[in-house]
Design an enzyme around this catalytic site. Structure first.
Site, PDB file in Angstrom:
ATOM      1  N   SER A  65       0.793  -1.236   0.000  1.00  0.00           N
ATOM      2  CA  SER A  65       0.000   0.000   0.000  1.00  0.00           C
ATOM      3  C   SER A  65       0.824   1.284   0.000  1.00  0.00           C
ATOM      4  O   SER A  65       0.240   2.374  -0.017  1.00  0.00           O
ATOM      5  CB  SER A  65      -0.964   0.003   1.194  1.00  0.00           C
ATOM      6  OG  SER A  65      -2.034  -0.884   0.967  1.00  0.00           O
ATOM      7  N   ARG A 229       2.845   6.503   5.226  1.00  0.00           N
ATOM      8  CA  ARG A 229       1.952   5.569   4.523  1.00  0.00           C
ATOM      9  C   ARG A 229       2.559   4.187   4.650  1.00  0.00           C
ATOM     10  O   ARG A 229       3.729   3.990   4.359  1.00  0.00           O
ATOM     11  CB  ARG A 229       1.829   5.974   3.043  1.00  0.00           C
ATOM     12  CG  ARG A 229       1.111   4.945   2.172  1.00  0.00           C
ATOM     13  CD  ARG A 229      -0.331   5.324   1.889  1.00  0.00           C
ATOM     14  NE  ARG A 229      -1.207   5.293   3.042  1.00  0.00           N
ATOM     15  CZ  ARG A 229      -1.726   4.173   3.569  1.00  0.00           C
ATOM     16  NH1 ARG A 229      -1.439   2.991   3.081  1.00  0.00           N
ATOM     17  NH2 ARG A 229      -2.543   4.247   4.591  1.00  0.00           N
ATOM     18  N   SER A 230       1.773   3.237   5.112  1.00  0.00           N
ATOM     19  CA  SER A 230       2.275   1.883   5.342  1.00  0.00           C
ATOM     20  C   SER A 230       1.680   0.903   4.342  1.00  0.00           C
ATOM     21  O   SER A 230       0.836   1.263   3.520  1.00  0.00           O
ATOM     22  CB  SER A 230       1.928   1.437   6.765  1.00  0.00           C
ATOM     23  OG  SER A 230       0.513   1.424   6.943  1.00  0.00           O
ATOM     24  N   GLY A 231       2.124  -0.354   4.430  1.00  0.00           N
ATOM     25  CA  GLY A 231       1.585  -1.387   3.558  1.00  0.00           C
ATOM     26  C   GLY A 231       1.880  -2.771   4.105  1.00  0.00           C
ATOM     27  O   GLY A 231       2.767  -2.948   4.941  1.00  0.00           O
TER      28      GLY A 231
END
Length: 288
Positions: A65, A229-231
């Protein structure tokens, strides 16, 4: 945020950090790699002086993501070029819903603006919202072409949600390198890829992220700010890209990617926390 914007026109040449400065960070990352039987990539870029350090910075990792920042940057860029209106609406259809869509699943049958879809995907990681954005900017190819246009020759997007999160070892699709993504974020937030107004908007979406409280934010030094922003994905993929800064510290771009591990999500989250804490120690120790 005022401090962050003060650096919006500054992209210094990259200067590699001395190995001794990040020696402890490297030791910590290696220890985590061993303990989790994982592959880890890290990059750190100081936007004030261009000082750069990485560990496996040129290895490929699943974007997961973290691609959402790029997709929304593409939307903002296309809006500047008059190719798309961020206030235009898209009807939400039940058939378009994909897994993990906490915002969009409640709005089936309604319309959402592209701007609101970006807010949803950037702050909650809503996957259907991300696909709405991808449809508006030319799909995965449109995103990849945009990356090439701004000089990122490594990062690529090939699929949409949720398939892009597969994360198979050796699969080049939907991957980046820690070094490439850090440079691209630098161009988005501090370079000429976007107008200052859209830099502020992208930053605001990242600052208001609601799903990363247990990652770098949990060990952020007192008085510091973060936009991130992570994923997460298959085969142990876990990632975060972030910009951190304070009144006395110019923005630092950090990217951390994990892959090919059987570690639990909790263990992977803890790995990111430990690596982040080690990186922050480099900068807070300088000011003591």
């Amino acid at each position: 945020m005022k401090f962050l914007l003060a650096f919006s026109l500054l992209i210094p040449s990259v200067v590699f950090a001395s190995s001794s400065k990040f020696q402890q960070v490297e030791q910590d990352v290696k220890a985590i790699e061993v303990s989790l039987s994982a592959r880890i990539g890290v990059s750190v870029l100081d936007t004030q002086n261009g000082e750069y350090w990485d560990y496996n910075g040129n290895q490929r990792f699943p974007l997961t993501s973290t691609f959402k920042t790029i997709a929304c940057a593409k939307l903002l860029y296309d809006a500047e070029q008059g190719k798309v209106n961020p206030n235009s609406t898209v009807e939400i259809k039940k058939a378009d819903l994909v897994t993990y869509s906490p915002v969009i699943e409640k709005q089936v049958g309604q319309a959402i603006t592209l701007d609101d879809a970006c807010f949803a995907t950037m702050t909650t990681s809503d996957n259907t919202a991300a696909n709405i954005i991808l449809s508006a900017v030319g799909g995965p190819k449109g995103v990849t072409d945009f990356l090439r246009q701004i000089g990122d020759k490594e990062t690529r997007l090939d699929r949409i949600e949720p398939d892009l999160n597969e994360g198979k070892l050796g699969d080049l699709r939907d991957t980046t390198t820690p070094k490439a993504i850090a440079s691209t974020l630098n161009k988005f937030l501090f370079g000429s890829a976007l107008s200052e107004m859209n830099q502020k908007k992208l930053e605001s979406w990242m600052v208001n992220n609601q799903v990363t409280g247990n990652l770098l934010r949990s060990v952020l030094p007192a008085g510091w700010n973060i936009a991130d922003r992570s994923g997460a994905g298959g085969f142990g993929a876990r990632s975060i890209t972030a910009v951190v800064w304070s009144e006395h510290q110019a923005p630092i771009i950090v990217s951390i990617y994990l892959a090919q591990t059987q570690a639990s999500m909790e263990e992977r989250n803890d790995a990111i926390v430990k690596i982040g804490h080690s990186i922050f120690d480099v900068y807070t120790s300088q000011s003591r």
